[in-house]
Write a protein that holds these residues in place. Structure first.
Motif, PDB file in Angstrom:
ATOM      1  N   TRP A 251       1.004  -1.256   0.034  1.00  0.00           N
ATOM      2  CA  TRP A 251       0.096   0.097  -0.100  1.00  0.00           C
ATOM      3  C   TRP A 251       0.947   1.103   0.030  1.00  0.00           C
ATOM      4  N   ARG A 252       2.104   1.059   0.333  1.00  0.00           N
ATOM      5  CA  ARG A 252       2.897   2.388   0.497  1.00  0.00           C
ATOM      6  C   ARG A 252       3.605   2.559  -0.796  1.00  0.00           C
ATOM      7  N   ILE A 253       3.411   1.836  -1.793  1.00  0.00           N
ATOM      8  CA  ILE A 253       3.842   1.959  -3.185  1.00  0.00           C
ATOM      9  C   ILE A 253       2.845   3.228  -3.731  1.00  0.00           C
ATOM     10  N   GLY A 254       1.562   3.012  -3.655  1.00  0.00           N
ATOM     11  CA  GLY A 254       0.602   4.068  -4.036  1.00  0.00           C
ATOM     12  C   GLY A 254       1.110   5.425  -3.421  1.00  0.00           C
ATOM     13  N   ALA A 255       1.237   5.487  -2.122  1.00  0.00           N
ATOM     14  CA  ALA A 255       1.384   6.631  -1.241  1.00  0.00           C
ATOM     15  C   ALA A 255       2.712   7.146  -1.706  1.00  0.00           C
ATOM     16  N   ILE A 256       3.688   6.626  -1.977  1.00  0.00           N
ATOM     17  CA  ILE A 256       5.193   7.367  -2.455  1.00  0.00           C
ATOM     18  C   ILE A 256       5.019   7.545  -3.807  1.00  0.00           C
ATOM     19  N   THR A 257       4.466   6.848  -4.621  1.00  0.00           N
ATOM     20  CA  THR A 257       4.247   7.068  -6.175  1.00  0.00           C
ATOM     21  C   THR A 257       3.501   8.354  -6.082  1.00  0.00           C
TER      22      THR A 257
ATOM     23  N   LEU B 152       5.006  12.038  -7.717  1.00  0.00           N
ATOM     24  CA  LEU B 152       4.304  12.443  -8.798  1.00  0.00           C
ATOM     25  C   LEU B 152       4.017  14.133  -8.317  1.00  0.00           C
ATOM     26  N   VAL B 153       3.484  14.357  -7.291  1.00  0.00           N
ATOM     27  CA  VAL B 153       3.134  15.676  -6.733  1.00  0.00           C
ATOM     28  C   VAL B 153       4.463  16.579  -6.827  1.00  0.00           C
ATOM     29  N   LEU B 154       5.575  16.105  -6.271  1.00  0.00           N
ATOM     30  CA  LEU B 154       6.474  16.809  -6.187  1.00  0.00           C
ATOM     31  C   LEU B 154       7.187  17.200  -7.380  1.00  0.00           C
ATOM     32  N   LEU B 155       7.070  16.254  -8.276  1.00  0.00           N
ATOM     33  CA  LEU B 155       7.552  16.548  -9.835  1.00  0.00           C
ATOM     34  C   LEU B 155       6.712  17.163 -10.249  1.00  0.00           C
ATOM     35  N   HIS B 156       5.469  17.343 -10.129  1.00  0.00           N
ATOM     36  CA  HIS B 156       4.487  18.285 -10.953  1.00  0.00           C
ATOM     37  C   HIS B 156       4.791  19.765 -10.405  1.00  0.00           C
ATOM     38  N   ILE B 157       4.965  19.899  -8.837  1.00  0.00           N
ATOM     39  CA  ILE B 157       5.325  21.296  -8.127  1.00  0.00           C
ATOM     40  C   ILE B 157       6.586  21.653  -8.619  1.00  0.00           C
TER      41      ILE B 157
END
Length: 33
Positions: A12-18, A22-27
Motif C-alpha cells: 500500500w505504501r507504493i501508491g502513497a510514495i508514487t 508525482l506531486v513533487l515532480l509536478h510542483i
C-alpha cells in the motif's frame, strides 16, 4: 534497492510514495516553467 525491499513489505505504501513523487515532480515542474 533497499528502499524497494522495504516497500515490497507494504504494497500500500507504493501508491502513497508514487503519488507523493508525482506531486513533487509536478510542483517542481510548475516552478521551473
Amino acid at each position: 534497492f533497499k528502499a524497494l525491499r522495504r516497500v515490497s513489505l507494504c504494497p500500500w505504501r507504493i501508491g502513497a510514495i508514487t503519488a507523493a513523487a508525482l506531486v513533487l515532480l509536478h510542483i517542481e515542474h510548475g516552478h521551473t516553467t
